[in-house]
Design a protein around this motif. Structure first.
Motif, short mmCIF file in Angstrom:
data_model
loop_
_atom_site.label_atom_id
_atom_site.label_comp_id
_atom_site.label_asym_id
_atom_site.label_seq_id
_atom_site.Cartn_x
_atom_site.Cartn_y
_atom_site.Cartn_z
N ARG A 14 42.89 42.83 37.79
CA ARG A 14 42.93 44.28 38.04
C ARG A 14 42.08 44.72 39.22
NH1 ARG A 14 41.21 48.10 34.25
NH2 ARG A 14 39.82 46.58 33.30
N SER A 15 41.14 43.86 39.62
CA SER A 15 40.30 44.26 40.75
C SER A 15 39.99 43.05 41.62
CB SER A 15 39.01 44.89 40.25
OG SER A 15 38.26 43.93 39.56
N LEU A 16 39.70 43.37 42.88
CA LEU A 16 39.40 42.33 43.85
C LEU A 16 38.32 42.87 44.77
CD1 LEU A 16 40.46 39.54 44.57
CD2 LEU A 16 42.23 40.61 45.92
N ALA A 17 37.21 42.20 44.80
CA ALA A 17 36.08 42.61 45.64
C ALA A 17 35.71 44.08 45.42
CB ALA A 17 36.40 42.35 47.11
N GLY A 18 35.69 44.49 44.19
CA GLY A 18 35.27 45.85 43.86
C GLY A 18 36.34 46.92 43.99
N GLU A 57 40.39 48.32 43.26
CA GLU A 57 41.52 48.13 42.35
C GLU A 57 42.57 47.25 43.04
OE1 GLU A 57 43.58 51.00 39.56
OE2 GLU A 57 42.33 52.29 40.80
N ALA A 58 43.15 46.33 42.30
CA ALA A 58 44.13 45.44 42.93
C ALA A 58 45.13 44.91 41.92
CB ALA A 58 43.41 44.29 43.60
N ALA A 59 46.25 44.46 42.45
CA ALA A 59 47.24 43.75 41.63
C ALA A 59 47.75 42.59 42.48
CB ALA A 59 48.39 44.67 41.27
N VAL A 60 47.96 41.45 41.84
CA VAL A 60 48.46 40.29 42.58
C VAL A 60 49.86 39.96 42.06
CG1 VAL A 60 48.06 37.86 43.14
CG2 VAL A 60 46.12 39.41 42.90
N HIS A 61 50.82 39.97 42.98
CA HIS A 61 52.21 39.71 42.58
C HIS A 61 52.67 38.35 43.12
CE1 HIS A 61 52.48 43.78 41.16
NE2 HIS A 61 52.16 44.26 42.35
N VAL A 62 53.38 37.63 42.28
CA VAL A 62 53.93 36.33 42.71
C VAL A 62 55.26 36.61 43.41
CG1 VAL A 62 54.74 34.06 41.96
CG2 VAL A 62 52.81 35.14 40.80
N GLU A 86 36.06 35.63 48.02
CA GLU A 86 36.13 36.67 46.98
C GLU A 86 37.44 36.58 46.20
OE1 GLU A 86 33.47 40.36 48.73
OE2 GLU A 86 35.43 39.93 49.61
N PHE A 87 38.53 36.32 46.96
CA PHE A 87 39.84 36.22 46.32
C PHE A 87 39.85 35.06 45.33
CE2 PHE A 87 44.08 34.22 46.30
CZ PHE A 87 44.76 35.21 45.62
N MET A 88 39.40 33.91 45.78
CA MET A 88 39.44 32.73 44.92
C MET A 88 38.51 32.89 43.71
SD MET A 88 41.47 30.46 44.95
CE MET A 88 41.73 29.08 43.87
N TYR A 89 37.40 33.57 43.95
CA TYR A 89 36.47 33.82 42.84
C TYR A 89 37.16 34.68 41.77
CZ TYR A 89 32.35 35.12 40.21
OH TYR A 89 31.46 35.32 39.19
N ALA A 90 37.88 35.70 42.24
CA ALA A 90 38.57 36.60 41.30
C ALA A 90 39.66 35.86 40.52
CB ALA A 90 39.17 37.78 42.06
N GLN A 119 51.38 38.08 46.88
CA GLN A 119 51.17 39.31 47.64
C GLN A 119 50.06 40.09 46.96
OE1 GLN A 119 53.15 40.67 50.49
NE2 GLN A 119 51.21 41.76 50.52
N ILE A 120 49.03 40.42 47.72
CA ILE A 120 47.91 41.15 47.12
C ILE A 120 48.08 42.64 47.40
CG2 ILE A 120 45.39 41.41 47.11
CD1 ILE A 120 45.72 38.36 48.38
N ASP A 121 48.11 43.40 46.32
CA ASP A 121 48.32 44.84 46.43
C ASP A 121 46.96 45.52 46.19
OD1 ASP A 121 49.32 47.34 46.42
OD2 ASP A 121 50.72 47.07 44.77
N SER A 122 46.29 45.86 47.28
CA SER A 122 44.94 46.42 47.13
C SER A 122 44.58 47.28 48.34
CB SER A 122 43.94 45.28 46.98
OG SER A 122 42.64 45.74 47.15
N ASP A 123 43.71 48.26 48.12
CA ASP A 123 43.26 49.09 49.25
C ASP A 123 42.14 48.40 50.02
OD1 ASP A 123 45.09 51.02 48.63
OD2 ASP A 123 43.73 52.08 47.27
#
Lengths: 252, 105
Positions: free
Chosen positions: B78-82, B84-89, B23-27, B12-16
């Motif tokens: 901590r970030s995704l495509a510029g 702020e983000a968090a990725v939860h399993v 971009e996700f895979m790159y991160a 689950q990607i927690d991001s605005d």
């Protein structure tokens, strides 16, 4: 294997270091709800020693609404062992968890041998002032103090600083495991985006050499045991570990 | 040759912000390489199986022995495509079918 898996599923997860600004009720509520959503059942918030009772009660109420147990905590930063003793005498019965940030070796040794101290921590980036060696671990092991590791620096640091921190934590974790000192892994964060699920915290603990069971204990069993032990001690009938007043009166 | 065991991770990607698949895979690769280096990253066999931009969910495949490495790397993002983000399993499973069943996806 099945038994172990069931035991792992039943764990109650705790974060003993959630930094909240008690004055900002909206932010506090958001962070507490987020912690509950991520699977924490117990959180401890470091409070200033002079925090008013109403503020603590309000915080407790917010936690109750989010279905999370709340434990009050105070962080001490004494300069001398004597200063530590004075602060402990003054605050031990007011807070459920007491953490000591050890800034010099004398304080670290005193904190490790004092049974009133629950958590000991060290400066994160000043590696020369991390005094958790075998002697410290032996003292902490006898007094039941736990080593607290915040994961926040692992998230915010990058490059050589993180490498150095990980190497330091790996050495300390090894010493702690050998001397049977509990390790408590806490978040130490003040913003929602840095909050991680308990199993993710355990995965981060894997970076400094804790195996899966130890890492999961560090976010569940160890912090919960500290709070349980202290609540028992702060209870009115407590006499000594395992002894408490059940009834008072002439007919006893 | 022994078949390599794999694990599927539902995320689950927690991001605005909204990150593209690339971009996700790159991160994710960036986080793995930062923590474990190129050699470590090469052991993970990471593959993006599914990515839903609207629901902000993803399914990643990795080798069984590197599940903890991937979990730690995902937790360190901590970030995704510029943004702020968090990725939860959300869940880990041995087959995609079981994973989807577990989460009702």
């Amino acid at each position: 294997m099945q038994k172990r898996r069931v035991a792992a599923m039943k764990r109650d997860f705790a974060d003993l270091h959630l930094r909240l600004n008690v004055k900002d009720s909206a932010g506090t509520s958001r962070l507490i709800n987020k912690a509950a959503k991520l699977g924490y059942r117990l959180i401890a918030v470091p409070l200033a020693p002079e925090t008013r009772r109403e503020e603590v009660a309000k915080l407790r109420e917010t936690c109750r609404e989010a279905d999370v147990d709340f434990a009050s905590r105070v962080d001490l930063r004494p300069r001398t062992p004597n200063d530590l003793m004075v602060q402990l005498r003054r605050l031990r019965r007011k807070f459920e968890v007491i953490g000591v940030a050890c800034e010099n070796k004398q304080v670290a040794r005193q904190a490790a041998k004092d049974r009133r101290v629950d958590l000991i921590s060290f400066p994160l980036l000043d590696f020369r002032r991390r005094f958790f060696d075998r002697a410290e671990a032996e003292l902490a092991s006898n007094s039941l103090a736990a080593l607290e590791v915040d994961v926040k620096p692992l998230l915010v640091l990058e490059g050589p600083a993180r490498v150095r921190l990980l190497s330091c934590l790996r050495r300390e974790a090894e010493v702690a495991v050998k001397s049977r000192v509990s390790i408590v892994v806490s978040s130490g964060v003040a913003v929602e985006m840095l909050l991680r699920k308990p199993r993710e915290m355990a995965a981060l603990a894997f970076l400094f050499g804790l195996d899966e069971d130890f890492a999961l204990d560090a976010v569940s069993q160890n912090p919960c045991a500290i709070v349980k032990r202290n609540r028992e001690k702060l209870g009115s009938g407590f006499v000594a570990p395992g002894i408490r007043v059940v009834r008072e009166g002439k007919d006893c | 040759m022994k078949r390599a065991k794999r694990r599927y991770l539902a995320l689950q990607i927690d991001s605005d912000g909204a990150a593209s698949r690339k971009e996700f895979m790159y991160a994710v690769w960036d986080a793995v390489v930062k923590l474990y280096g190129e050699y470590g990253a090469s052991l993970t066999g990471l593959t993006l199986i599914d990515y839903d931009v609207e629901r902000k969910t993803a399914i990643l495949r990795t080798s069984l022995v590197t599940v903890n490495m991937v979990r730690a790397s995902l937790a360190s993002m901590r970030s995704l495509a510029g943004a702020e983000a968090a990725v939860h399993v959300l869940a880990v499973s041995g087959t995609i079918k079981a994973l989807r069943k577990k989460l009702n996806w």
